[in-house]
Design an enzyme around this catalytic site. Structure first.
Site, mmCIF file in Angstrom:
data_model
loop_
_atom_site.group_PDB
_atom_site.id
_atom_site.type_symbol
_atom_site.label_atom_id
_atom_site.label_comp_id
_atom_site.label_asym_id
_atom_site.label_seq_id
_atom_site.Cartn_x
_atom_site.Cartn_y
_atom_site.Cartn_z
ATOM 1 N N HIS A 125 39.393 42.371 50.199
ATOM 2 C CA HIS A 125 39.096 41.976 48.819
ATOM 3 C C HIS A 125 39.903 40.698 48.548
ATOM 4 C CE1 HIS A 125 37.372 43.794 44.927
ATOM 5 N NE2 HIS A 125 37.827 42.610 44.578
ATOM 6 N N GLU A 353 30.563 47.829 41.665
ATOM 7 C CA GLU A 353 31.269 47.287 40.495
ATOM 8 C C GLU A 353 30.258 46.989 39.400
ATOM 9 O OE1 GLU A 353 33.793 43.836 41.061
ATOM 10 O OE2 GLU A 353 34.600 44.647 42.929
HETATM 11 C C1 FCB Z 1 34.453 40.801 40.858
HETATM 12 C C2 FCB Z 1 35.622 41.132 41.760
HETATM 13 C C3 FCB Z 1 36.656 42.008 41.105
HETATM 14 C C4 FCB Z 1 36.871 41.644 39.661
HETATM 15 C C5 FCB Z 1 35.565 41.572 38.940
HETATM 16 C C6 FCB Z 1 35.686 41.277 37.473
HETATM 17 O O1 FCB Z 1 33.890 39.598 41.243
HETATM 18 O O2 FCB Z 1 35.182 41.761 42.919
HETATM 19 O O3 FCB Z 1 37.822 41.927 41.872
HETATM 20 O O4 FCB Z 1 37.578 40.466 39.590
HETATM 21 O O5 FCB Z 1 34.739 40.624 39.519
#
Ligand code: FCB
Length: 447
Positions: A125, A353
């Site tokens: 990450h 996410e």
């Molecule tokens: C994504 C990232 C995460 C966080 C979110 C808001 O692009 O993966 O780490 O910063 O955005």
């Protein structure tokens, strides 16, 4: 912002989770033998981070992981996505492993297991060990080899204890923000180089998947990758707007999806790119096109493309988040249905996410974040609509468990279900946390 009352009905096997990443929450930057990463270096340069902050302490999760897992459990979720800090477990990114670093993740995984929470690991990450950056970082063809060694070691140690391992999080960001416009570490602005970096990231993905499968065989966890994706909508049906939107989609979504699922880069993107630094060697595309068990999709907003000057305004806007990202839930349905149509052998999808930043504050021990509740609700409805159209989605992870270090925005943007007071490290559940807990509970009761 309108909310509709359409009830949520997710399948009984659907997974509910929350997500974080190592650099954004762990802190303990120099403890127990951790080596520096490119984000440590980047934050400590002046002018890189909006509020001048660093990840040195962050949410102090390294020391508070046990009570943080209790908080995760209090949300009723069955899954937790986190990343491993490569330089914590291998300080230079090559050479010796750091046992104390691995011990932290062992304890975290054990604590999650005690609470019946599945662990979903992301290997990368964005926090490349500085030691590897010093040898050329993602511009070097050696880095993908080191990444595969690191992946194999993680699979060897944790493969039988976790539900999934993703190679990369959002390689688009590493390539385009890290090397394209210098917003992210390592702070390079050179479009031609960013294209070669994206190729090495994809190559490292394929090498890592092969290496991990060789270690765990069929008994291993689910292997995959996490890509940030957004539909690109033309403002009008004019040929110029349509072509520009297609290019935008090709360079962001198809650029990563096509190599992984079709074995080649999209011609529409190649046609417009500066390929002066782009070298693909024989066999690379076969390595990249490894079968994977799942695709992680991170969805926040859409891209709206207008070639007019001044550009056309976005129609019917529901609102913008604190990141200035348009709230556009229907884009999630469109994106997922589009993927299903474009890629025949798509594996199951997880929304790894989705979330919004808001200017939250605590008052009377409460954080009233109604806008976040509406954001999540609308995106869950949009997700359900995609599933009703046949897209195979297995789980949803809210970003993020708690407020954290939002990269070049520092601590100024709050995405969490849980509020973090950085001066005291006190955590306060926001209204959205209670709401999400109840949604998960009610979906489970339907089982
Ligand atoms: C994504 C990232 C995460 C966080 C979110 C808001 O692009 O993966 O780490 O910063 O955005």
């Amino acid at each position: 912002m309108p909310t509709t009352s359409r009830p949520l009905h997710f399948p009984p096997t659907f997974h509910w989770g929350v997500a974080t990443s190592a650099f954004q929450i762990e802190g303990a930057a120099l403890e127990d033998g951790r080596g520096p990463s490119i984000w440590d270096t980047f934050c400590h340069q002046s002018g890189t981070i909006l509020d001048g902050s660093t990840g040195d302490v962050a949410c102090d999760h390294y020391h508070r992981y046990a009570s943080d897992v209790d908080l995760i459990a209090s949300l009723n979720v069955d899954s937790y996505r986190f990343s491993i800090s490569w330089s914590r477990v291998q300080p230079l990114g090559y050479g010796a492993w750091n046992e104390r670093g691995f011990e932290f993740y062992s304890k975290l995984i054990a604590r999650l297991a005690e609470k019946n929470i599945q662990a979903h690991i992301t290997l990368y990450h964005w926090d490349l060990p500085q030691g590897l950056q010093d040898l050329g970082g993602w511009l070097s063809r050696e880095t993908p080899q080191r990444f595969a060694e690191y992946a194999a070691e993680v699979a060897r140690r944790f493969g039988s204890q976790v539900a999934s391992i993703a190679t990369h999080n959002e390689p688009w960001c590493t390539a385009n923000l890290g090397y394209g416009n210098a917003q992210f570490a390592p702070g390079v602005a050179d479009r031609a180089l960013s294209i070669q970096v994206s190729h090495h990231l994809l190559l490292s993905h394929g090498l890592a998947i092969k290496a991990m499968r060789a270690v765990t065989g069929d008994a291993g966890p689910q292997y995959g990758i996490v890509l940030n994706q957004w539909p690109a909508d033309p403002a009008t049906a004019s040929p110029a707007d349509v072509a520009e939107a297609q290019w935008e989609y090709a360079r962001s979504v198809e650029w990563f999806m096509d190599p992984i699922f079709k074995g080649h880069y999209p011609q529409r993107a190649l046609d417009r790119m500066d390929l002066s630094r782009f070298h693909v060697m024989d066999g690379d595309m076969e390595i990249i096109q490894q079968p994977i068990d799942f695709l992680g999709v991170n969805y926040y907003t859409r891209t709206f493309v207008s070639t007019d000057n001044p550009p056309k305004a976005r129609p019917g806007v529901l609102g913008f988040t604190d990141m200035d990202w348009e709230i556009y839930p229907q884009g999630l349905t469109a994106l997922l249905v589009g993927l299903k149509e474009a890629y025949k052998d798509l594996p199951p999808i997880y929304i790894t996410e989705n979330g919004m930043a808001a200017a939250d504050h605590v008052s009377n021990d409460q954080v009233n974040d109604q806008a976040r509740i509406e954001y999540i609700q609308m995106h869950l409805q949009a997700l359900q609509a995609a599933m009703e159209q046949g897209v195979d989605v297995r789980g949803y992870f809210y970003w993020s468990l708690m407020d954290n270090f939002e990269w070049n925005s520092g601590y100024s943007k709050r995405f969490g279900l849980i509020y973090v007071d950085y001066a005291t490290q006190q955590r306060t559940l926001k209204e959205s946390a209670y709401w999400y807990r109840d949604v998960v509970q009610s979906q489970r009761q339907e089982k």
